[in-house]
Write a protein that holds these residues in place. Sequence first.
Motif, PDB file in Angstrom:
ATOM      1  N   TRP A 109       0.820  -1.210   0.000  1.00  0.00           N
ATOM      2  CA  TRP A 109       0.000   0.000   0.000  1.00  0.00           C
ATOM      3  C   TRP A 109       0.853   1.258   0.000  1.00  0.00           C
ATOM      4  O   TRP A 109       0.517   2.253  -0.656  1.00  0.00           O
ATOM      5  N   ALA A 110       1.944   1.270   0.753  1.00  0.00           N
ATOM      6  CA  ALA A 110       2.756   2.476   0.891  1.00  0.00           C
ATOM      7  C   ALA A 110       3.846   2.586  -0.170  1.00  0.00           C
ATOM      8  O   ALA A 110       4.356   3.681  -0.409  1.00  0.00           O
ATOM      9  N   GLY A 111       4.196   1.495  -0.810  1.00  0.00           N
ATOM     10  CA  GLY A 111       5.286   1.482  -1.785  1.00  0.00           C
ATOM     11  C   GLY A 111       5.206   2.552  -2.859  1.00  0.00           C
ATOM     12  O   GLY A 111       6.179   3.285  -3.086  1.00  0.00           O
ATOM     13  N   PRO A 112       4.081   2.705  -3.541  1.00  0.00           N
ATOM     14  CA  PRO A 112       4.012   3.740  -4.581  1.00  0.00           C
ATOM     15  C   PRO A 112       4.228   5.153  -4.034  1.00  0.00           C
ATOM     16  O   PRO A 112       4.888   5.972  -4.675  1.00  0.00           O
ATOM     17  N   PHE A 113       3.716   5.439  -2.856  1.00  0.00           N
ATOM     18  CA  PHE A 113       3.887   6.767  -2.268  1.00  0.00           C
ATOM     19  C   PHE A 113       5.337   6.993  -1.835  1.00  0.00           C
ATOM     20  O   PHE A 113       5.865   8.099  -1.981  1.00  0.00           O
ATOM     21  N   ILE A 114       5.978   5.946  -1.333  1.00  0.00           N
ATOM     22  CA  ILE A 114       7.385   6.047  -0.947  1.00  0.00           C
ATOM     23  C   ILE A 114       8.239   6.321  -2.187  1.00  0.00           C
ATOM     24  O   ILE A 114       9.116   7.187  -2.172  1.00  0.00           O
ATOM     25  N   LEU A 115       7.985   5.586  -3.265  1.00  0.00           N
ATOM     26  CA  LEU A 115       8.732   5.800  -4.505  1.00  0.00           C
ATOM     27  C   LEU A 115       8.499   7.202  -5.063  1.00  0.00           C
ATOM     28  O   LEU A 115       9.433   7.841  -5.558  1.00  0.00           O
ATOM     29  N   LEU A 116       7.277   7.699  -4.986  1.00  0.00           N
ATOM     30  CA  LEU A 116       6.977   9.051  -5.445  1.00  0.00           C
ATOM     31  C   LEU A 116       7.736  10.082  -4.617  1.00  0.00           C
ATOM     32  O   LEU A 116       8.341  11.018  -5.159  1.00  0.00           O
ATOM     33  N   ALA A 117       7.742   9.926  -3.296  1.00  0.00           N
ATOM     34  CA  ALA A 117       8.454  10.854  -2.417  1.00  0.00           C
ATOM     35  C   ALA A 117       9.959  10.824  -2.696  1.00  0.00           C
ATOM     36  O   ALA A 117      10.610  11.879  -2.736  1.00  0.00           O
ATOM     37  N   GLY A 126      11.375  10.053  -5.538  1.00  0.00           N
ATOM     38  CA  GLY A 126      11.565  10.695  -6.839  1.00  0.00           C
ATOM     39  C   GLY A 126      11.525  12.202  -6.733  1.00  0.00           C
ATOM     40  O   GLY A 126      12.356  12.907  -7.330  1.00  0.00           O
ATOM     41  N   VAL A 127      10.567  12.741  -5.982  1.00  0.00           N
ATOM     42  CA  VAL A 127      10.467  14.194  -5.794  1.00  0.00           C
ATOM     43  C   VAL A 127      11.690  14.704  -5.044  1.00  0.00           C
ATOM     44  O   VAL A 127      12.269  15.740  -5.407  1.00  0.00           O
ATOM     45  N   ALA A 128      12.127  14.008  -4.008  1.00  0.00           N
ATOM     46  CA  ALA A 128      13.307  14.413  -3.245  1.00  0.00           C
ATOM     47  C   ALA A 128      14.552  14.401  -4.141  1.00  0.00           C
ATOM     48  O   ALA A 128      15.364  15.340  -4.095  1.00  0.00           O
ATOM     49  N   GLY A 129      14.685  13.366  -4.957  1.00  0.00           N
ATOM     50  CA  GLY A 129      15.814  13.294  -5.885  1.00  0.00           C
ATOM     51  C   GLY A 129      15.791  14.424  -6.897  1.00  0.00           C
ATOM     52  O   GLY A 129      16.834  15.002  -7.228  1.00  0.00           O
ATOM     53  N   LEU A 130      14.621  14.777  -7.388  1.00  0.00           N
ATOM     54  CA  LEU A 130      14.485  15.876  -8.335  1.00  0.00           C
ATOM     55  C   LEU A 130      14.866  17.201  -7.691  1.00  0.00           C
ATOM     56  O   LEU A 130      15.569  18.014  -8.297  1.00  0.00           O
ATOM     57  N   ILE A 131      14.439  17.423  -6.458  1.00  0.00           N
ATOM     58  CA  ILE A 131      14.778  18.657  -5.740  1.00  0.00           C
ATOM     59  C   ILE A 131      16.282  18.760  -5.526  1.00  0.00           C
ATOM     60  O   ILE A 131      16.888  19.811  -5.770  1.00  0.00           O
ATOM     61  N   VAL A 132      16.914  17.668  -5.100  1.00  0.00           N
ATOM     62  CA  VAL A 132      18.364  17.665  -4.896  1.00  0.00           C
ATOM     63  C   VAL A 132      19.071  17.952  -6.217  1.00  0.00           C
ATOM     64  O   VAL A 132      20.008  18.762  -6.283  1.00  0.00           O
ATOM     65  N   TRP A 133      18.635  17.319  -7.277  1.00  0.00           N
ATOM     66  CA  TRP A 133      19.257  17.513  -8.593  1.00  0.00           C
ATOM     67  C   TRP A 133      19.094  18.960  -9.065  1.00  0.00           C
ATOM     68  O   TRP A 133      20.040  19.556  -9.586  1.00  0.00           O
ATOM     69  N   LEU A 134      17.911  19.550  -8.879  1.00  0.00           N
ATOM     70  CA  LEU A 134      17.682  20.934  -9.301  1.00  0.00           C
ATOM     71  C   LEU A 134      18.509  21.909  -8.471  1.00  0.00           C
ATOM     72  O   LEU A 134      18.998  22.913  -9.011  1.00  0.00           O
ATOM     73  N   ARG A 135      18.674  21.657  -7.192  1.00  0.00           N
ATOM     74  CA  ARG A 135      19.485  22.550  -6.342  1.00  0.00           C
ATOM     75  C   ARG A 135      20.955  22.485  -6.722  1.00  0.00           C
ATOM     76  O   ARG A 135      21.646  23.509  -6.700  1.00  0.00           O
ATOM     77  N   LYS A 136      21.440  21.316  -7.064  1.00  0.00           N
ATOM     78  CA  LYS A 136      22.834  21.191  -7.501  1.00  0.00           C
ATOM     79  C   LYS A 136      23.034  21.865  -8.853  1.00  0.00           C
ATOM     80  O   LYS A 136      24.078  22.415  -9.127  1.00  0.00           O
ATOM     81  N   ARG A 137      22.045  21.817  -9.687  1.00  0.00           N
ATOM     82  CA  ARG A 137      22.104  22.360 -11.036  1.00  0.00           C
ATOM     83  C   ARG A 137      21.983  23.871 -11.036  1.00  0.00           C
ATOM     84  O   ARG A 137      22.512  24.548 -11.918  1.00  0.00           O
TER      85      ARG A 137
END
Length: 135
Positions: A105-113, A115-126
């Motif tokens: 039940w929680a797996g898809p939400f964990i993966l989404l979170a 992914g969003v965290a990874g995107l934020i980190v990548w955008l801040r480094k960029r």
Amino acid sequence: MRAWLALWLLCLPLALCAQNAQPLPEDPLTNKRAMHLAEELRCLVCQNQTIADSNAELAVDLRRQIREQIAQGRNDAQIIDYMVQRYGDFVLYRPPLRATTALLWAGPFILLALGVAGLIVWLRKRKPSEAEVTQ
């Protein structure tokens, strides 16, 4: 060559699930009941299909087991309980929320979170710093 092999390995489970289905019993009431039960159970090979939708060998076997148990006079709850005892809660297309199924039940939400965290980190480094912009 590797790309073809990888593509073939990815498509193999889909091909197994796309074989022709075996016909259900002729009795309309038994057929309707068997289809209803088959729609409640997950194909363990295809995983995102019910055994009613799947044509994998295991799904065909599970549909046969359902028909046999209907012929033996078992009710729907007994048939579902038998399948859960044999294959676990994962066989239910809509598994109950328990400690053992919480990841389902929680797996898809964990993966989404993640992914969003990874995107934020990548955008801040960029993002260029103010010192680089003013120079």
